[in-house]
Design a protein around this motif. Sequence first.
Motif: not given
Length: 429
Positions: A300-301, A304, A370, A414
Amino acid sequence: MSNYFFTSESVSEGHPDKVADQISDAILDNFLAYDPQAKVACETLVTTGQVVIAGEVRSNHYVDLPDVTRRTIAKIGYTRSEYQFDANSCGIFSAVHEQSDDINRGVDGQGQVEEQGAGDQGMMFGYACNETPNYMPLTLDLAHLILRELTEVRKGRLLPYLRPDAKSQVTVEYDGATRRPVRVSNIVISTQHDEFVDAKKEGISQQEADRRMLERIERDMQQVLMPRVIAKLPQQVRALFDQVHYDINPTGKFVIGGPHGDTGLTGRKIIVDTYGGRGAHGGGAFSGKDPSKVDRSAAYAARHIAKNAVAAGIADEMLVQVSYAIGKAEPVSFYVNTRGTSHVALSDGEIAQRLLSMFDMRPRAIEDRLKLRLPIYEETAAYGHMGREPKWVTKHFESRYDEPRDVNVELFTWEKLDRVDELKQAFGL
């Protein structure tokens, strides 16, 4: 350069693998709603009349797994005995046990919260491109949209013969020089359906009954479903639907489906969950895992970062990779590939160094940035984890062991474009 074709697929929430994903994430959410620091790794298997739940949990809250499982299955739409997988009557077997102390000692940060270690080794990828408003590949974006709309049609009873299981596949032709979409060339839709033409009642052969059903489904997919899909697209994408070849239920019949037709397992649709074959994938599944598992949180990071970087104009396309050693907080490596589309006078290695200086990729920092310790995961378990709309919702949870609880959460954090201005300034854009 000659044109080329690229294809992505998606599956509906009633697909057996997605049923398993949704059960795993519903269980995870119910733990996190009452115990935000719970450690959960929940795997689910679904087959004819049966659900098997296995995994490891460390929590101070007890979740009624069968109750959560049945509510999830019912929400998807498996509520009739003829599906041979029914929320009210399926058997549920739980083999969940406590998380290993050997794993937990490396994850808990040895008393320093910010030094929480990665829950496992491995590499995770994030990707973004500027060919759609949500910075996703067009092929996957369309495949997801077709099935979301098909689900709306099914649940709204507009086409009452539809059953929950379905798949879509979209092929787009790209200009070889610009790598921009030229047209949508092929769409495949396979949708489960009732046996809505009875050969005996009609006094016809089964072959003729099957032909009539397929004829009706083909007509409805092209004349009812697809106009609703196309109406939701930007004008420039609608223009790509000039000459589309449709394959609707190519086998000719799709009555037997869902977990009765094919056993489902958590984590078996990781390409559907991410970028439809564009970008890359490290191999780790998402559903059923709390954010201490970097398979999920770091992916997810990375998304993002890639999305904000492309939105800032650093590149038209960006692939981000991050890797970890189990129990260690700092990533082992951080890699960026702009695939020759960069708009800054820096190498991809230099872009990576600058991005890493701006985004703390330690697991606990990702969780905090997040907001991943909240019950936000069931919504991710169908129609993709990426490219979704960030929004605030209030989720209601019930427990026979505690008071009901309403939790206000922000979904798909994200996907927020909250670092674009900062990135523009840092890269001189």
